[in-house]
Structures are given as C-alpha cells and as structure tokens.
Design a protein around this motif. Structure first.
Motif, short mmCIF file in Angstrom:
data_model
loop_
_atom_site.label_atom_id
_atom_site.label_comp_id
_atom_site.label_asym_id
_atom_site.label_seq_id
_atom_site.Cartn_x
_atom_site.Cartn_y
_atom_site.Cartn_z
N SER A 195 0.85 -1.18 0.00
CA SER A 195 0.00 0.00 0.00
C SER A 195 0.89 1.23 0.00
CB SER A 195 -0.94 0.01 1.22
OG SER A 195 -0.20 -0.03 2.43
N ASN B 272 0.97 5.66 0.61
CA ASN B 272 0.38 6.96 0.85
C ASN B 272 1.40 8.04 0.55
OD1 ASN B 272 1.94 7.41 3.24
ND2 ASN B 272 0.40 6.38 4.47
N SER B 273 0.88 9.14 0.06
CA SER B 273 1.74 10.24 -0.35
C SER B 273 1.10 11.56 0.06
CB SER B 273 1.96 10.22 -1.86
OG SER B 273 2.81 11.27 -2.27
N TYR C 39 6.55 10.47 0.17
CA TYR C 39 6.01 9.28 -0.49
C TYR C 39 6.44 8.05 0.29
CZ TYR C 39 4.57 6.40 -4.50
OH TYR C 39 3.93 5.51 -5.33
N ARG D 70 8.98 -0.50 5.37
CA ARG D 70 8.48 0.75 4.79
C ARG D 70 9.62 1.46 4.06
NH1 ARG D 70 5.35 5.54 8.04
NH2 ARG D 70 7.43 6.37 8.42
N TYR E 93 5.06 14.22 8.78
CA TYR E 93 5.37 13.82 7.43
C TYR E 93 6.42 14.76 6.83
CZ TYR E 93 1.71 17.34 6.82
OH TYR E 93 0.95 18.47 6.91
N GLU F 266 -0.79 12.72 11.60
CA GLU F 266 -0.35 13.13 10.25
C GLU F 266 -1.32 14.14 9.64
OE1 GLU F 266 0.00 9.43 8.19
OE2 GLU F 266 2.02 9.08 8.91
N GLN G 164 -12.79 15.09 1.88
CA GLN G 164 -12.57 13.75 1.35
C GLN G 164 -13.09 13.74 -0.07
OE1 GLN G 164 -10.97 11.33 3.39
NE2 GLN G 164 -10.64 10.43 1.38
N ASN H 158 -9.79 7.79 -2.16
CA ASN H 158 -8.33 7.73 -2.16
C ASN H 158 -7.65 9.09 -2.05
OD1 ASN H 158 -9.36 5.45 -4.35
ND2 ASN H 158 -7.88 4.69 -2.87
N THR I 63 -3.58 14.43 0.25
CA THR I 63 -3.20 13.08 0.65
C THR I 63 -3.73 12.07 -0.36
OG1 THR I 63 -3.33 13.72 2.99
CG2 THR I 63 -3.30 11.36 2.50
N ASN J 180 -3.98 7.92 -0.99
CA ASN J 180 -3.85 6.59 -0.40
C ASN J 180 -4.30 5.54 -1.42
OD1 ASN J 180 -3.10 7.07 2.51
ND2 ASN J 180 -4.97 8.28 2.42
#
Length: 553
Positions: free
Chosen positions: A154, A156-157, A203, A220, A250, A297, A506, A510, A550, A552
């Motif tokens: 997975s 996330n960035s 990232y 990670r 982050y 975060e 949101q 994603n 974000t 995901n």
C-alpha cells in the motif's frame, strides 16, 4: 420458472449431503465411479429410484427429505452395492463433483418447459458465461503476475504547499555574523530565513507480510523532499540553531532518494501477548494504543502526539518490546537504541554506555469509544534521544541535550457514538526532567524541567459526509524551571501558545485535501526577549497556512 428455481436449489441440496469434506488423499475411487456412472445407460438398472432402497436412511435423519427430493425429482443418487448410502461418511470433493454433474445431467433432460426457458434466456446466459470466463482469465493473470502470495503493498503520499509569516516588534536578534547583539528586526530576519512558499512531497511504500495471518513483517520505503517550513525551519536564536515548531510528522527529507525507514516483525504469543522486534522500529510501533482520537499526520506535528512529545518522542532505532492486552487493559514496554547498529560500545550498541537508549512503559484502559493512558519514558539525551523534533521551544530543545531525561505523560480521549454536533475530544499533558549526566558535572545546566499540554477537537462528517473539521490549542514543550551551575539567575520565560484549525475534504476514497491555518504566540520562547542572552525585549509571533493533499492506494 419453478423448474429453473429447482435448478438453482439442487446444488444447495447437495451441500446437505456433505457436511464434512475429506482431503484429496482420501478419495474413494469406487464411490466416485458409482456416482459418475449414474447418468450412463449401462448403469441405469442400478440407479436408486426410491429412498426406501437404502437400508441405512431413516425418516428421523436430518437430511432425509433433501435426499428424497433428489432421488424422486431428479433420479441422480446412487448407493453402494450393499444397499447403503453411508450418509455419515465424509464426502470427498471428487465425489461431490461427480454427484453434482450427475444431477445436472439429469436436470437438463427434464421437460420442454426447462428447454424453453433455456432458449428464452440464451442470450443472457451467454453473457453471464462470457463474464465468468473473463473473470477466470483475469484471476489467472493476477495469480501469475502477483509478486507475492504473502505480502500486501500500500502507498500513501502527501503533497504540501504552505508558507508562514512573522510579526512582532522584537529587536536585537542574533544574525550569526557577529559575537555581539545586533539590531536586526526579528520578524524581518525570520521572514528572510523561512518566509517563502514551498511545495514539497512525502512518499511512503508499505510492504506488509504475514506468514500465519496473525503476524506482521513490515518494511516501509520512503522518499521525500519536505524541508524548510515543514521539516523545521532553522534560524539562529541566542547563538543556537532553532528547529521550528512548524515541523510536520510527514516532514521528511531524503533528497528524493528511496530509503528504508521501517523494518520490524510483530507476532502474537498466546492469546494476550504480542512481541515486536526490529532493526529499524519506532517507539509507537511497540505501543498498545496511541492515546489520542485527534488525527495523526494532519497538520502541525505537536498536536498529533498526545500533548507529551517528550514521552512520546517517536525515537527510531534497533529494539524490541511487548504488548499485553486483556479486558480493555493494556500494558506495553519497549527498548530501542537510535544507534543500535553501531558495534562500538562507546558510541553505540544496545544498552551500552554509548547507546542512544529510549525505554518506554505505557499503561492504558481503552474501551471502544474512550480511553486513558499513562506513560513513562527514559531517554539518554546525550546521544540524541529527546523531544521529537519541532515539538518544543528552542530553549527546551537545547536543554534536553545536557543529560538523561525522564518523562511522564497522562492522556485521555473520547469519541461520540455517532457523528454530529458533538466532537471527539482528546487531551494530554507531559512533564520532562533532564539532569546532567556528564561524569564530572561539566555541563552549564545542572537540571531543568519542561512541560507541555494540548486539547484537540474533531467533528466527523462536518457539513458533508466523510469530511472532518478540527481545532486544537496547547503549549508545545516549554521550560518551566532551571538550575544553572555557575549562575544564581534561574529565571526563565519560555511559554508559547499554539493554535490550529483545519478542514479535510474527502474528495474520493483515495484523495483528501486539507487546508489549515496555524498561529504561534511566542515560538522563540525564552529567546524572544528578556530571558535570552542575545535578545532584547519585545514580541514575536508567527502565522501560517498550508494545503495538504493526501493520496492513499
């Protein structure tokens, strides 16, 4: 349609005949042959036409009616040569397949009505068959190309655009060019050093592997270029570097190079214990609970660490820990060394004189919607374990380098059962005591005490479902008392208030976009004026904003 429904019900009826299954190594070849031959002309004379032909099936049996229906309606059940059905024996997958095939063959021979239905829905059945064939092909392709059957990946960035502005009338700010005080305007100097708008990213790639379904091997990989405002803008104050309070969790900078920043393995021992060990494991990876409902975060780093960034300092290194959980009670204990990969006991290692040791114990009670936690942390600050960067005033950060720090924290949180006008509430307080650990007492500071606190509120589904509104206030770690070795002047004025307001959109499942604003009333604390050796009296504050996107997936 009655027969069509019966066609759908037939496989379910077969399931009643096979409550248990046997392995492929237990195949009864003779039984398979019996069932498979039912639909052939040669075996027609041996076909069972009445349930009464079985001498071991009785009306009191739980599957009597289902078996009777299969025999009388479809005539696709065969028995053993000795007149038995053996209903209590486990059926193999081969036998089940043969029986199902025999019944389906018999069903398709039934009446003109069924044939008419099949003809009527011929196009629809062809479409369904095509889709099934397509799905089977795609599944086969995925199975052939997957990189691992045990590992899930997975990502996330974070993309962050933001800037800070500075105000106040403080003068005499040290500019690093002379050894005496100058008349540089503090706000102007800060703007020149950290006033530009920046656009950066972080990232992260998570590789989570499980061998038993209950364990976790996490690796990670990370790349980022977040610097300046978001990783802690560095300016000089009182002759020392200042890590800015604008720091983000982050906020990470690898100069755009991929690097491994987590490698640890977690597995259960019995029902109540869980062990964690790794060559690169972080403190919070070994905690039973994170003592806050305020989102991690999110924006400013301080507000995401339970009000106690000394206790929850997020040290990263080689170590191990355990978690015990029972009836909502949790106990966790861990140890790590930030330089544990160094074999020189004078400058590294595990639990050696040179180790950057960090030991944490946490006790918590956490039912579903609320919780409370108390924690203690030991940090060998001579070797770099102290406040999590960006969570204290310059003076607090500086003093924590003078020796061993003992920290304690008390945190609590509550979440409403349903989203609405009432927000989730999180609060925390921390205290840190640092003492001189030098062998001859050579440090200029004998000891110091610092504290921190925060209150955070979050409204889920604010204005629109899936969005969130948050507000927090608190005091990042600030020095409350000090004992100097060669001075009778122990006065300190290090207080600073921080505020945060954010709204998370949101956009999709994603993607989320979060604008936020922040205000620090006195980010330089004791170095603002009056208490710093190279500053004069005056005020200094900072205000900033950012937009974080974000991803995901």
């Amino acid at each position: 349609m009655k027969l069509f429904k019966q066609l759908l019900v037939a496989p379910a009826a077969l399931g009643l005949l096979a409550p248990m299954s046997a392995g492929a190594t237990d195949v009864n070849v003779a039984g398979v042959s019996d069932y498979a031959s039912v639909s052939s002309d040669a075996a027609a004379a041996e076909q069972v036409t009445s349930i009464n032909q079985f001498n071991d099936v009785f009306p009191a049996d739980w599957a009597y009616q289902a078996l009777s229906n299969l025999i009388e309606r479809y005539g696709c059940v065969a028995g053993y040569p000795n007149g038995t059905f053996r209903g209590n024996r486990a059926m193999t997958r081969f036998e089940a397949a043969a029986l199902l095939n025999a019944c389906l063959d018999r069903v398709t021979e039934v009446t003109d009505e069924l044939k008419r239905l099949i003809k009527e829905f011929e196009k629809e059945l062809a479409i369904v068959k095509g889709r099934v064939d397509g799905l089977e092909a795609r599944v086969g392709e995925l199975e052939a190309t997957q990189f691992s059957t045990t590992t899930k990946m997975s990502v996330n960035s974070f993309w962050v655009v933001g800037a800070a502005s500075y105000g106040g009338d403080a003068k005499g700010y040290y500019d690093g060019t002379t050894t005496t005080e100058s008349t540089v305007d503090t706000a102007d100097y800060a703007a020149k050093k950290a006033g530009a708008t920046s656009f950066s990213y972080d990232y992260r790639i998570f590789l989570d592997t499980s061998f038993t379904g209950k364990d976790l091997l996490r690796t990670r990989i990370r790349a980022a270029n977040i610097s300046d405002l978001y990783s802690g803008n560095v300016v000089s104050a009182g002759g020392t570097s200042v890590v800015g309070l604008w720091s983000q969790e982050y906020g990470y900078n690898t100069s755009n190079k991929l690097e491994v920043d987590r490698v640890y393995y977690q597995f259960p021992v019995g029902e109540d214990f869980k062990l964690t060990a790794g060559a690169k494991v972080r403190q919070d990876d070994m905690l039973a609970v994170w003592p806050s409902a305020y989102p991690s975060e999110m924006t400013v780093d301080f507000f995401t660490y339970a009000g106690a960034p000394g206790t929850y300092n997020l040290s990263l290194g080689a170590g191990a820990g355990f978690i015990y959980s029972k009836n909502n009670w949790n106990i966790s204990a861990s140890y790590l060394s930030i330089n544990g990969n160094n074999s020189d006991p004078n400058s590294g290692g595990l639990a050696s004189d040179g180790a950057g040791s960090n030991g944490t114990v946490q006790l918590s009670y956490a039912p579903e919607q609320w919780g409370i936690a108390a924690a203690y942390n030991y940090g060998s600050t001579d070797n770099g374990v102290g406040l999590y960067a960006g969570n204290g005033t310059p003076y607090a950060n500086k003093l924590q380098t003078y020796g061993v720090t003992n920290s304690a924290a008390l945190s609590a949180w509550w979440m409403p059962a349903e989203s609405g006008l009432i927000p989730s509430i999180s609060a925390g307080w921390g205290i840190n005591s640092t003492g001189d650990s030098s062998p001859y007492g050579t440090n200029p500071i004998k000891s110091s005490t610092s504290q921190s606190w925060y209150v955070g509120l979050q409204w889920d589904d604010a204005f629109l479902k899936g969005n969130a509104l948050g507000f927090a206030v608190g005091q990042p770690t600030f020095v409350t008392s000090i004992d100097k070795r060669n001075s009778d002047d122990d006065f300190v004025a290090d207080g600073n208030y921080a505020f945060e307001l954010f709204y998370m959109f949101q956009v999709t499942d994603n993607i989320a976009v979060t604008p936020a604003i922040h205000y620090f009333s006195r980010p330089l604390g004791n170095y603002t004026g009056g208490g710093g050796s190279t500053t004069t009296s005056g005020t200094f504050n900072s205000f900033g904003g950012l937009i974080k996107t974000t991803f995901n997936f």
